[in-house]
Design a protein around this motif. Structure first.
Motif, mmCIF file in Angstrom:
data_model
loop_
_atom_site.group_PDB
_atom_site.id
_atom_site.type_symbol
_atom_site.label_atom_id
_atom_site.label_comp_id
_atom_site.label_asym_id
_atom_site.label_seq_id
_atom_site.Cartn_x
_atom_site.Cartn_y
_atom_site.Cartn_z
ATOM 1 N N UNK A 149 39.709 58.029 36.221
ATOM 2 C CA UNK A 149 38.743 57.258 35.275
ATOM 3 C C UNK A 149 39.193 56.624 34.129
ATOM 4 N N UNK A 150 40.461 56.380 34.201
ATOM 5 C CA UNK A 150 41.703 55.124 33.192
ATOM 6 C C UNK A 150 41.650 54.080 33.884
ATOM 7 N N UNK A 151 41.660 54.318 34.827
ATOM 8 C CA UNK A 151 41.799 52.836 35.913
ATOM 9 C C UNK A 151 40.414 51.732 35.684
ATOM 10 N N UNK A 152 39.220 53.662 35.642
ATOM 11 C CA UNK A 152 37.973 52.691 35.892
ATOM 12 C C UNK A 152 37.663 52.224 34.180
ATOM 13 N N UNK A 153 37.685 53.230 33.402
ATOM 14 C CA UNK A 153 37.606 52.094 32.136
ATOM 15 C C UNK A 153 38.424 50.646 31.759
ATOM 16 N N UNK A 198 37.093 48.176 33.074
ATOM 17 C CA UNK A 198 35.381 47.197 32.862
ATOM 18 C C UNK A 198 36.095 46.856 31.888
ATOM 19 N N UNK A 199 36.764 46.977 30.975
ATOM 20 C CA UNK A 199 37.377 46.657 29.802
ATOM 21 C C UNK A 199 37.197 47.320 28.735
ATOM 22 N N UNK A 200 37.391 48.336 28.606
ATOM 23 C CA UNK A 200 37.322 48.990 28.000
ATOM 24 C C UNK A 200 38.513 49.492 26.875
ATOM 25 N N UNK A 201 39.223 49.396 26.314
ATOM 26 C CA UNK A 201 40.601 50.373 25.952
ATOM 27 C C UNK A 201 40.876 51.509 26.427
ATOM 28 N N UNK A 202 41.537 52.045 26.918
ATOM 29 C CA UNK A 202 41.491 53.800 27.108
ATOM 30 C C UNK A 202 42.593 53.670 26.092
ATOM 31 N N UNK A 203 41.929 55.266 25.428
ATOM 32 C CA UNK A 203 42.532 55.834 24.394
ATOM 33 C C UNK A 203 43.209 57.712 24.572
#
Length: 126
Positions: free
Chosen positions: A88-92, A95-100
């Motif tokens: 999930x973290x890798x997918x985020x 996708x260019x989303x910051x992983x908080x």
């Protein structure tokens, strides 16, 4: 047409009994694990067999192997959860989303990941 109803009775032939138990043991462990996960309950499976003499040693070894099987199954399930969280973290990230830090699934993280998370939170606070 549904399943046929069968009579529930004790299996007299010991060899047939052991074969049937071996075939159904893994399914029983999977169902118990799933029930434990769904209901958040601790479950223990203890097949009891009364034996004597040389067979008691074999049964003790079988119980030990069953316990090891359950422990390994639990470890595999925990690793699957960790893998899912990392995917999930890798997918985020892809996708260019910051992983908080607060998006992480804390229950599936190991000690090292939790320590890294703690350091990140301390750095953010400072």
């Amino acid at each position: 047409m549904g399943r046929q109803k069968i009579e529930i009775k004790q299996i007299q032939n010991e060899e047939v009994c052991q074969v049937r138990f071996s075939k159904h043991r893994i399914g029983l462990f999977k169902k118990a694990s799933k029930l434990s996960t769904l209901c958040e309950a601790e479950i223990g499976i203890v097949p009891s067999v009364v034996v004597s003499g040389a067979e008691s040693h074999r049964e003790a070894a079988m119980r030990e192997l069953n316990m090891q099987c359950m422990e390994l199954h639990d470890m595999v399930e925990a690793e699957k959860k960790k893998r899912e969280a990392l995917e999930k973290a890798m997918k985020k990230e892809k996708e260019g989303q910051a992983t908080f830090v607060w998006d992480a699934d804390v229950d599936s993280l190991g000690v090292e990941e939790l320590q890294k998370m703690e350091k990140s939170l301390v750095q953010m606070d400072a």
